[in-house]
Design an enzyme around this catalytic site. Structure first.
Site, PDB file in Angstrom:
ATOM      1  N   ILE A  44       0.096  -5.340   5.715  1.00 20.95           N
ATOM      2  CA  ILE A  44       0.218  -4.939   4.302  1.00 20.95           C
ATOM      3  C   ILE A  44       1.544  -5.410   3.718  1.00 20.95           C
ATOM      4  O   ILE A  44       1.992  -4.914   2.693  1.00 20.95           O
ATOM      5  CB  ILE A  44       0.045  -3.412   4.160  1.00 20.95           C
ATOM      6  N   GLY A  45       2.142  -6.379   4.418  1.00 22.72           N
ATOM      7  CA  GLY A  45       3.442  -6.884   3.988  1.00 22.72           C
ATOM      8  C   GLY A  45       4.497  -6.616   5.043  1.00 22.72           C
ATOM      9  O   GLY A  45       5.659  -6.979   4.909  1.00 22.72           O
ATOM     10  N   ARG A  82      12.870  -0.595  20.739  1.00 24.31           N
ATOM     11  CA  ARG A  82      12.999  -2.052  20.729  1.00 24.31           C
ATOM     12  C   ARG A  82      12.379  -2.607  19.446  1.00 24.31           C
ATOM     13  O   ARG A  82      11.251  -2.267  19.115  1.00 24.31           O
ATOM     14  CB  ARG A  82      12.235  -2.595  21.935  1.00 24.31           C
ATOM     15  N   GLY A  85       0.836  -1.199   0.000  1.00 24.46           N
ATOM     16  CA  GLY A  85       0.000   0.000   0.000  1.00 24.46           C
ATOM     17  C   GLY A  85       0.867   1.243   0.000  1.00 24.46           C
ATOM     18  O   GLY A  85       0.656   2.163  -0.767  1.00 24.46           O
ATOM     19  N   PHE A  86       1.825   1.259   0.913  1.00 24.30           N
ATOM     20  CA  PHE A  86       2.765   2.382   1.046  1.00 24.30           C
ATOM     21  C   PHE A  86       2.035   3.704   1.239  1.00 24.30           C
ATOM     22  O   PHE A  86       2.514   4.754   0.832  1.00 24.30           O
ATOM     23  CB  PHE A  86       3.721   2.425  -0.156  1.00 24.30           C
ATOM     24  N   ASN A 113      10.830  -7.635  16.100  1.00 23.69           N
ATOM     25  CA  ASN A 113      11.411  -8.737  15.345  1.00 23.69           C
ATOM     26  C   ASN A 113      12.498  -8.137  14.454  1.00 23.69           C
ATOM     27  O   ASN A 113      12.199  -7.465  13.466  1.00 23.69           O
ATOM     28  CB  ASN A 113      10.306  -9.408  14.511  1.00 23.69           C
ATOM     29  N   PRO A 114      13.760  -8.352  14.811  1.00 21.84           N
ATOM     30  CA  PRO A 114      14.854  -7.686  14.080  1.00 21.84           C
ATOM     31  C   PRO A 114      14.910  -8.040  12.595  1.00 21.84           C
ATOM     32  O   PRO A 114      15.304  -7.201  11.786  1.00 21.84           O
ATOM     33  CB  PRO A 114      16.109  -8.179  14.804  1.00 21.84           C
ATOM     34  N   GLU A 157       8.069   3.736   8.206  1.00 21.57           N
ATOM     35  CA  GLU A 157       8.369   4.886   7.366  1.00 21.57           C
ATOM     36  C   GLU A 157       9.750   5.484   7.627  1.00 21.57           C
ATOM     37  O   GLU A 157      10.222   6.326   6.865  1.00 21.57           O
ATOM     38  CB  GLU A 157       7.297   5.965   7.563  1.00 21.57           C
TER      39      GLU A 157
HETATM   40  N1  MCN Z   1       8.526  -3.534  13.678  1.00 24.17           N
HETATM   41  C1  MCN Z   1       9.470  -4.024  14.576  1.00 24.17           C
HETATM   42  N2  MCN Z   1       9.743  -3.304  15.714  1.00 24.17           N
HETATM   43  C2  MCN Z   1       9.105  -2.148  15.997  1.00 24.17           C
HETATM   44  C3  MCN Z   1       8.130  -1.656  15.109  1.00 24.17           C
HETATM   45  C4  MCN Z   1       7.851  -2.387  13.950  1.00 24.17           C
HETATM   46  O1  MCN Z   1      10.060  -5.073  14.340  1.00 24.17           O
HETATM   47  N3  MCN Z   1       9.416  -1.477  17.087  1.00 24.17           N
HETATM   48  C5  MCN Z   1       8.280  -4.230  12.395  1.00 24.17           C
HETATM   49  C6  MCN Z   1       7.137  -5.231  12.453  1.00 24.17           C
HETATM   50  O2  MCN Z   1       7.395  -6.310  11.576  1.00 24.17           O
HETATM   51  C7  MCN Z   1       5.964  -4.410  11.939  1.00 24.17           C
HETATM   52  C8  MCN Z   1       6.607  -3.510  10.924  1.00 24.17           C
HETATM   53  O3  MCN Z   1       7.930  -3.287  11.410  1.00 24.17           O
HETATM   54  O4  MCN Z   1       4.966  -5.234  11.358  1.00 24.17           O
HETATM   55  C9  MCN Z   1       5.918  -2.156  10.688  1.00 24.17           C
HETATM   56  O5  MCN Z   1       5.535  -1.582  11.899  1.00 24.17           O
HETATM   57  P1  MCN Z   1       5.099  -0.047  12.057  1.00 24.17           P
HETATM   58  O6  MCN Z   1       6.268   0.821  11.947  1.00 24.17           O
HETATM   59  O7  MCN Z   1       4.254   0.041  13.281  1.00 24.17           O
HETATM   60  O8  MCN Z   1       4.185   0.259  10.775  1.00 24.17           O
HETATM   61  P2  MCN Z   1       2.680  -0.207  10.512  1.00 24.17           P
HETATM   62  O9  MCN Z   1       2.449  -1.569  10.999  1.00 24.17           O
HETATM   63  O10 MCN Z   1       1.736   0.885  10.929  1.00 24.17           O
HETATM   64  O11 MCN Z   1       2.688  -0.307   8.906  1.00 24.17           O
HETATM   65  C10 MCN Z   1       2.499   0.821   8.094  1.00 24.17           C
HETATM   66  C11 MCN Z   1       3.804   1.379   7.552  1.00 24.17           C
HETATM   67  C12 MCN Z   1       3.511   2.509   6.655  1.00 24.17           C
HETATM   68  S1  MCN Z   1       2.718   3.833   7.341  1.00 24.17           S
HETATM   69  C13 MCN Z   1       3.825   2.453   5.317  1.00 24.17           C
HETATM   70  S2  MCN Z   1       3.520   3.813   4.333  1.00 24.17           S
HETATM   71  C14 MCN Z   1       4.441   1.279   4.766  1.00 24.17           C
HETATM   72  C15 MCN Z   1       5.195   0.516   5.771  1.00 24.17           C
HETATM   73  O12 MCN Z   1       4.520   0.330   6.906  1.00 24.17           O
HETATM   74  N4  MCN Z   1       3.866   0.579   3.772  1.00 24.17           N
HETATM   75  C16 MCN Z   1       4.338  -0.692   3.489  1.00 24.17           C
HETATM   76  N5  MCN Z   1       5.881  -0.548   5.312  1.00 24.17           N
HETATM   77  C17 MCN Z   1       5.398  -1.261   4.262  1.00 24.17           C
HETATM   78  N6  MCN Z   1       5.877  -2.476   3.951  1.00 24.17           N
HETATM   79  C18 MCN Z   1       5.307  -3.202   2.952  1.00 24.17           C
HETATM   80  N7  MCN Z   1       5.805  -4.431   2.684  1.00 24.17           N
HETATM   81  N8  MCN Z   1       4.251  -2.720   2.237  1.00 24.17           N
HETATM   82  C19 MCN Z   1       3.760  -1.499   2.477  1.00 24.17           C
HETATM   83  O13 MCN Z   1       2.720  -1.063   1.798  1.00 24.17           O
HETATM   84 MO1  MOS Z   2       1.936   5.308   5.640  1.00 25.06          MO
HETATM   85  S1  MOS Z   2       2.249   6.739   4.197  1.00 25.06           S
HETATM   86  O1  MOS Z   2       1.445   6.455   6.890  1.00 25.06           O
HETATM   87  O2  MOS Z   2       0.405   4.641   5.132  1.00 25.06           O
END
Ligand code: MCN
Ligand code: MOS
Length: 751
Positions: A465-466, A641, A238-239, A644-645, A718
């Site tokens: 979303i991946g 933290r 989605g991004f 999942n690294p 992001e």
């Molecule tokens: N994670 C982690 N440790 C953290 C936070 C997150 O290991 N402290 C990892 C996890 O695997 C988590 C992932 O990072 O599932 C993303 O977490 P987070 O930063 O909370 O983001 P969201 O789950 O809210 O996902 C949305 C974000 C956004 S806003 C965009 S834009 C984007 C992104 O994720 N679009 C993506 N990454 C993407 N990745 C894929 N493959 N496809 C998209 O459309």
């Molecule tokens: Mo991400 S651009 O906040 O869906």
């Protein structure tokens, strides 16, 4: 006792649990759903950018075999205005198709052809034409007649920036430009709609936020929100382009209700360039003043982005301007400029991304003007707190990031002068930049179910979303219940599941990890109660605090009882736990409403919580041809933290690769004559592919930050993109001596 690692719980490396389903085709995407008696819809788009439709020429189309309908504004299908998901517009178009003859942009969704097969619908759609009465259009935000509208919520006034600038010993200024950019997920937008009756509808719709989709669709169709079900278990990227459904979904819903048959609608790749918006073009002017020994004393900054005529979408170019460095005097304004375009939308780090491009290139320019190493210059201007909010940081391991990144990259091997490093006919450039992304939070609900056969399932309406949501939520439950995370099922992306907010603003992971942790503890307590209250249990009347959970059993000093046995004894077919992270006393209805709106999103109040990064890149520029290749990328990042690294890194490098595309390739080209997006396909709109991507090193310098989120993680999704384009532009300057302030950096700009 089982080694903690074998649970593969929070903090452990694990590949995505859904990866195999996706690779083997078992994961089904929205338009793969095939209801009985389904029809196919093909969207009609305008071919002018401003004016009125004077005639619909659909007779030929209607006469084709299999055609069921051609719906346009003449058909009388009602689509109501949706409520705005946030004040000031956020990734949402309030344009409602087919309600009148008005054309406000080229490629506007204005009708839909429905037929028995996809091929019939496609053929018939090609026969529909419109006559128009065209009127003058605003094609670019820089057009003479375009009128900027200030976005006052973006105003920044710290100290007296004008006076400090006038007094500054050294000054630079520049104009920084980013073009239209498109999210371009591999799965183009499409949906399947099935009405149960005139008031109840189910949609298979790729969604970053099913609760938000539910509101928009209910609004459009004038029905109750709870009568809309959205099913979106898998999303092919989605991004930022799938937070809310766009107008092709309104067309699909209206057509399907009218025809009383299910419908499948997929946008063609070209239609995805105008059927909804990507990142708007932005432009900013930044003036920086400093002392001769390298202290920034003032920034004066103004920026704007294009938006549509109807919606105020702000891509604020000053999100990081007053925050990244300790600058006491900042004056900044942002405006939006309505033109004849589709409403722009979110694209990975909206705001922070162009903002960091301007600021971080300007930092490099000032470093050169002062003849100070760009990294040393950043350290000289360290922000010991958030100047913008006047709050302490919750955590800011950016110095650690600078240090670790510089060391791994070999920054000390860089010689300062442009064009001073080369290999053969390749000019070598080293560039760097800082990046940041805030920590957003939104409450959520979760449900855990333990079945009598021992199967544990975690449920949330939130999306994957991946990103890895499926995987990390199993890890969160594993951490509390001490079951291997690989054995835990996770169900996501369905409005029938417990409520959750948007996978946007890089917050979903933190929000859901917090609530799943809380819910898992409720389940653990229920299990311990059974173990200590059932007369047949070996732990009858024992102190629950003395018991441990391990691999599906409750244990203490040589004795054990399995979860399945406990449920059997209690004659339970399943044991359920529910919890939420809403303020105490929030009713179910309020929770429903809050998750369907952006208004419940907030940030920590007492501290300023952000993720941080230091990006280092090496570019090679062919001196004869002006071609730029990124040779190495190396980043050190602080996301608190990592849950999942493996997945955290996967997110970081995904962002960095998108940043590489932004720096060198991505540019939506608009025809000045008619406002058409010319390069509306992936052959002409270039995104970074494997051959463009070099070795990428990431270094995790984060530490748990419990002021930021319940489980100590900060934003990840992001963060990776922010600053990358600036680092590449700075590296190109180092290699060539040419300062490129407008993206992408194409060879014509290096001649
Ligand atoms: N994670 C982690 N440790 C953290 C936070 C997150 O290991 N402290 C990892 C996890 O695997 C988590 C992932 O990072 O599932 C993303 O977490 P987070 O930063 O909370 O983001 P969201 O789950 O809210 O996902 C949305 C974000 C956004 S806003 C965009 S834009 C984007 C992104 O994720 N679009 C993506 N990454 C993407 N990745 C894929 N493959 N496809 C998209 O459309
Ligand atoms: Mo991400 S651009 O906040 O869906």
């Amino acid at each position: 006792m089982t080694d903690h690692n074998s649970y593969q719980a929070t903090g452990e490396k694990r590949v995505r649990g859904d990866g195999q389903q996706k690779i083997t085709g078992q994961a089904t995407y929205a338009v793969e759903h095939q209801p009985e008696n389904v029809t196919y819809g093909v969207v009609l788009q305008s071919t002018i950018s401003s004016g009125r439709i004077t005639r619909v020429n659909s007779e030929a189309a209607r006469a084709q075999p299999g055609v069921l309908a051609v719906f346009t504004h003449e058909s009388g299908l009602k689509i109501h205005k949706p409520t705005a998901i946030a004040d000031g517009g956020a990734a949402q178009s309030t344009y409602t198709p087919m309600q009148n003859d008005r054309i406000i942009h080229n490629g506007q969704n204005i009708g839909i052809v429905v037929a028995e097969t996809f091929e019939q619908a496609t053929w018939a759609a090609s026969l529909v034409t419109f006559d128009y009465e065209a009127s003058p259009a605003l094609i670019f935000a820089t057009d003479e007649n375009a009128a900027p509208k200030p976005v006052e919520s973006s105003d920044i006034d710290l100290g007296d920036a004008r006076k400090a600038m006038d007094d500054a010993e050294v000054r630079i200024e520049g104009r920084y430009i980013t073009p239209r950019e498109y999210n371009s997920p591999i799965e183009p937008h499409g949906c399947v709609v099935e009405w149960q009756d005139n008031e109840h509808v189910t949609l298979w719709e790729p969604s970053q936020w099913v609760a938000g989709a539910q509101v928009e669709i209910a609004d459009w169709m004038g029905i109750d929100k709870k009568a809309v079900r959205i099913i979106s278990p898998y999303v092919g990227g989605g991004f930022g382009s799938k937070p809310v459904p766009y107008t092709h979904v309104a067309l699909a819903c209206a057509a399907s209700r009218e025809l009383k048959r299910p419908i499948k609608v997929a946008l063609t790749r070209p239609q995805t360039f105008t059927g909804f918006g990507g990142r708007p073009a932005t432009e900013q002017h930044l003036e920086m003043g400093a002392t001769r020994d390298g202290k920034i004393v003032s920034i004066i900054h103004s920026g704007f982005n294009e938006t549509s005529l109807d919606d105020m979408f702000g891509e604020s170019c000053n999100k990081v301007t007053a925050r990244m460095y300790g600058v006491p005097n900042v004056h900044s304004r942002h405006s939006v400029v309505p033109i004849n375009t589709v409403t722009p939308g979110w694209m990975r780090a909206p705001g922070e991304n162009p903002s960091a491009f301007g600021l971080e290139v300007a930092m490099d320019e000032m470093a050169y003007k002062l003849n100070i190493d760009p990294l040393a210059f950043r350290l000289l201007n360290w922000a010991d707190h958030d100047y913008m909010l006047d709050l302490p940081w919750s955590s800011r391991r950016l110095k650690e990031a600078y240090q670790a990144g510089a060391e791994a990259f070999g920054w000390d091997k860089r010689t300062m002068a442009p064009r001073s490093m080369r290999e053969g006919r390749e000019l070598i450039g080293y560039g760097m930049a800082s990046g940041t992304y805030p920590v957003n939070t939104m409450p959520a609900e979760a449900r855990l179910v333990l079945q009598a056969n021992g199967q544990l399932t975690v449920q949330s309406a939130g999306a994957d979303i991946g990103t890895g949501t499926y995987t990390i939520l199993a890890q969160a439950a594993a951490e509390v219940l001490h079951i291997p995370s690989t054995a835990i099922k996770v169900e996501l992306g369905d409005t029938d599941l417990p409520r959750a907010g948007v996978a946007g603003g890089s917050q979903l992971a933190g929000n859901l990890m917090g609530v799943v942790n809380k819910t898992a503890k409720v389940l653990r307590d229920k299990l311990l109660s059974l173990a200590t209250e059932l007369a047949d249990s070996p732990f009858y009347r024992a102190d629950p605090a003395q018991l441990t959970l391990d691999n599906g059993e409750i244990r203490q000093s040589g004795k054990a009882i399995g979860f399945t046995r406990l449920l059997q004894m209690a004659q339970l077919s399943e044991l359920e736990a529910k919890a939420d992270t809403f303020p105490e006393g929030t009713s179910a209805q309020e929770r429903f409403d809050m998750t369907g709106s952006m208004s419940a999103m907030s940030r920590p109040k007492e501290v300023s919580a952000h993720s941080w990064s230091a990006q280092f890149v090496e570019v090679r520029v062919d001196e004869d041809f002006g071609t730029v290749r990124v040779k190495r990328m190396c980043a050190a990042l602080d996301s608190g933290r990592l849950y999942n690294p493996t997945l955290g890194r996967s997110q970081w490098i995904g962002g960095m690769i998108m940043g590489l595309g932004q720096a060198l390739l991505e540019e939506g080209v608009v025809d000045p004559r008619n406002g058409r997006v010319i390069n509306n396909n992936l052959a002409d709109y270039l995104v970074a592919v494997n051959a463009d991507v070099p070795e990428i090193v990431t270094i995790d310098v984060g530490q748990p930050d419990y002021q930021a989120t319940a489980l100590g993680g900060k934003s990840v999704g992001e963060l990776g993109i922010v600053g990358v384009a600036a680092a590449i532009s700075n590296a190109v300057f180092h290699a060539t001596g040419k300062r490129v302030r407008d993206l992408p950096i194409t060879m014509d700009k290096l001649l």
